[in-house]
Scaffold this motif. Structure first.
Motif, PDB file in Angstrom:
ATOM      1  N   PHE A   8      11.666 -12.476   0.910  1.00  0.00           N
ATOM      2  CA  PHE A   8      10.299 -13.002   1.016  1.00  0.00           C
ATOM      3  C   PHE A   8       9.342 -12.037   0.331  1.00  0.00           C
ATOM      4  O   PHE A   8       9.350 -10.833   0.599  1.00  0.00           O
ATOM      5  N   TYR A   9       8.509 -12.577  -0.565  1.00  0.00           N
ATOM      6  CA  TYR A   9       7.536 -11.780  -1.305  1.00  0.00           C
ATOM      7  C   TYR A   9       6.131 -12.291  -1.019  1.00  0.00           C
ATOM      8  O   TYR A   9       5.881 -13.489  -1.069  1.00  0.00           O
ATOM      9  N   TRP A  10       5.224 -11.357  -0.737  1.00  0.00           N
ATOM     10  CA  TRP A  10       3.818 -11.706  -0.508  1.00  0.00           C
ATOM     11  C   TRP A  10       2.957 -10.614  -1.120  1.00  0.00           C
ATOM     12  O   TRP A  10       3.461  -9.559  -1.533  1.00  0.00           O
ATOM     13  N   ILE A  11       1.663 -10.882  -1.244  1.00  0.00           N
ATOM     14  CA  ILE A  11       0.768  -9.880  -1.825  1.00  0.00           C
ATOM     15  C   ILE A  11       0.625  -8.703  -0.878  1.00  0.00           C
ATOM     16  O   ILE A  11       0.798  -7.545  -1.254  1.00  0.00           O
ATOM     17  N   GLY A  12       0.300  -8.973   0.379  1.00  0.00           N
ATOM     18  CA  GLY A  12       0.126  -7.917   1.374  1.00  0.00           C
ATOM     19  C   GLY A  12      -0.991  -8.268   2.332  1.00  0.00           C
ATOM     20  O   GLY A  12      -1.685  -9.290   2.172  1.00  0.00           O
ATOM     21  N   PRO A  13      -1.213  -7.448   3.332  1.00  0.00           N
ATOM     22  CA  PRO A  13      -2.216  -7.753   4.351  1.00  0.00           C
ATOM     23  C   PRO A  13      -3.636  -7.838   3.814  1.00  0.00           C
ATOM     24  O   PRO A  13      -4.509  -8.409   4.459  1.00  0.00           O
ATOM     25  N   ASP A  14      -3.893  -7.276   2.644  1.00  0.00           N
ATOM     26  CA  ASP A  14      -5.229  -7.380   2.057  1.00  0.00           C
ATOM     27  C   ASP A  14      -5.520  -8.777   1.525  1.00  0.00           C
ATOM     28  O   ASP A  14      -6.674  -9.106   1.260  1.00  0.00           O
ATOM     29  N   MET A  15      -4.477  -9.584   1.355  1.00  0.00           N
ATOM     30  CA  MET A  15      -4.659 -10.954   0.893  1.00  0.00           C
ATOM     31  C   MET A  15      -4.302 -11.943   1.999  1.00  0.00           C
ATOM     32  O   MET A  15      -5.138 -12.705   2.465  1.00  0.00           O
ATOM     33  N   GLU A  16      -3.051 -11.934   2.462  1.00  0.00           N
ATOM     34  CA  GLU A  16      -2.590 -12.913   3.445  1.00  0.00           C
ATOM     35  C   GLU A  16      -2.633 -12.291   4.841  1.00  0.00           C
ATOM     36  O   GLU A  16      -1.603 -11.881   5.393  1.00  0.00           O
ATOM     37  N   ASP A  71      -0.938   2.140  -0.286  1.00  0.00           N
ATOM     38  CA  ASP A  71      -2.095   2.451   0.550  1.00  0.00           C
ATOM     39  C   ASP A  71      -2.351   1.272   1.461  1.00  0.00           C
ATOM     40  O   ASP A  71      -1.826   0.182   1.252  1.00  0.00           O
ATOM     41  N   GLU A  72      -3.192   1.469   2.446  1.00  0.00           N
ATOM     42  CA  GLU A  72      -3.605   0.382   3.325  1.00  0.00           C
ATOM     43  C   GLU A  72      -5.094   0.152   3.149  1.00  0.00           C
ATOM     44  O   GLU A  72      -5.881   1.089   3.076  1.00  0.00           O
ATOM     45  N   HIS A  73      -5.477  -1.124   3.073  1.00  0.00           N
ATOM     46  CA  HIS A  73      -6.877  -1.450   2.792  1.00  0.00           C
ATOM     47  C   HIS A  73      -7.312  -2.647   3.607  1.00  0.00           C
ATOM     48  O   HIS A  73      -6.511  -3.401   4.132  1.00  0.00           O
ATOM     49  N   ASP A  74      -8.610  -2.833   3.683  1.00  0.00           N
ATOM     50  CA  ASP A  74      -9.145  -4.047   4.284  1.00  0.00           C
ATOM     51  C   ASP A  74      -8.927  -5.201   3.323  1.00  0.00           C
ATOM     52  O   ASP A  74      -8.860  -5.019   2.119  1.00  0.00           O
TER      53      ASP A  74
END
Length: 308
Positions: free
Chosen positions: A77-85, A127-130
């Motif tokens: 499973f591939y996703w953009i990341g928590p900054d998008m989804e 990194d982690e971002h909003d």
């Protein structure tokens, strides 16, 4: 007759045993652009699936129970990341098979929103971002950079090769061909938009900065408008003043919906309303589908500006 039937069954079984086994690797991506990159990598082997339907927003999609089952069941499973989804992290905590947030891949070219609301470039590994557009948060529309598409495709090829060795050579050769096509596409797009690079245009959503950066473009402003809230008269007047000062210009919205404010905002001004589709929701899942999305983006943007 019975003996002939027995011989036929034995012969058929031997043919099936001798036939090359097909990969039974299920790949699911969160959004269409990632599916199109995966399709290029898996060309001739399988067609990856996509989670979000055309027109759905990756920012706030509401998963159905069947969607959750798909996320849990696929091999990759591939996703953009928590900054998008932002709706996915909770679901993925229950997933035991591999999932990849591509925003965290080494070698990605990432941009971040600055204090002025514009995004600025920054290369990093993770990194982690909003997920929103606050100063310092990640601009997660990263698939509109072919630099990032190359990184994502290679990661997909390596993952698939590791669990489907029988097709590893095909995955790697497909990826090499994909990267070669992107090299050619970069040149075509730069030539396509070169004559309109100095013309002003506005957007309703700051979603195209990666594309703009790659091909020498720059929007003149962003009219951020919540779909369900009409801005006050003073705010509308300020936005119209910016359009008036710009003169002949284009204002781009994103499908499937044009903001209700668009006609009011541009009425009586030498402004053209048009669309830019950075998600390519209805693009067929073919080996060159990703290139089609970027080419259409360049054609639509240049086409509007050329008509000013």
């Amino acid at each position: 007759m019975r003996r002939l039937l027995s011989l036929f069954v034995v012969f058929s079984a031997s043919l099936l045993a001798a036939a090359p086994s097909q990969a039974d690797v299920r790949v699911l991506t969160s959004i269409k652009p990632l599916q199109l990159i995966a399709t290029a990598v898996q060309d001739g082997v399988a067609i990856p699936e996509v989670l979000l339907p055309p027109g759905a927003s990756p920012h706030n999609y509401a998963l159905r129970p069947s969607d959750v089952r798909r996320v849990h069941d696929v091999d990759l499973f591939y996703w953009i990341g928590p900054d998008m989804e932002s709706f996915l992290p909770r679901v993925l905590t229950g997933r035991t098979l591999p999932n990849v947030a591509v925003e965290s891949l080494p070698g990605m070219h990432l941009r971040h929103f600055a204090a002025d609301g514009e995004s600025h470039d920054h290369d990093e590994d993770a990194d982690e971002h909003d997920h929103d557009h606050r100063p310092g948060s990640l601009d997660a529309h990263l698939w509109l950079s072919t630099v990032n598409a190359r990184v994502i495709a290679q990661k997909m090829a390596d993952d698939l090769s590791a669990i489907d060795a029988a097709h590893a050579e095909r995955y790697q050769s497909n990826t090499k061909a994909f990267i070669g096509r992107l090299d050619a596409l970069d040149g075509k797009l730069k030539a396509r938009v070169a004559k309109v690079a100095d013309k002003p245009f506005f957007v309703f959503h700051e979603a195209f900065d990666y594309f703009e950066e790659a091909y020498g473009l720059k929007h003149a402003g962003v009219f951020t408008v919540a779909a369900e809230v009409q801005p006050g008269a003073q705010h509308v007047a300020a936005m119209r003043a910016r359009l008036t000062a710009a003169g002949k210009t284009c204002v781009f919205s994103e499908p499937p919906l044009r903001p209700r404010l668009a006609e009011t905002l541009t009425s009586g001004l030498p402004v053209k309303l048009a669309e830019l589709d950075g998600l390519g929701g209805y693009t067929p899942a073919t080996a060159n589908g990703y290139e089609q999305v970027l080419q259409k983006l360049g054609d639509d943007l240049a086409g509007c500006l050329e008509g000013l």
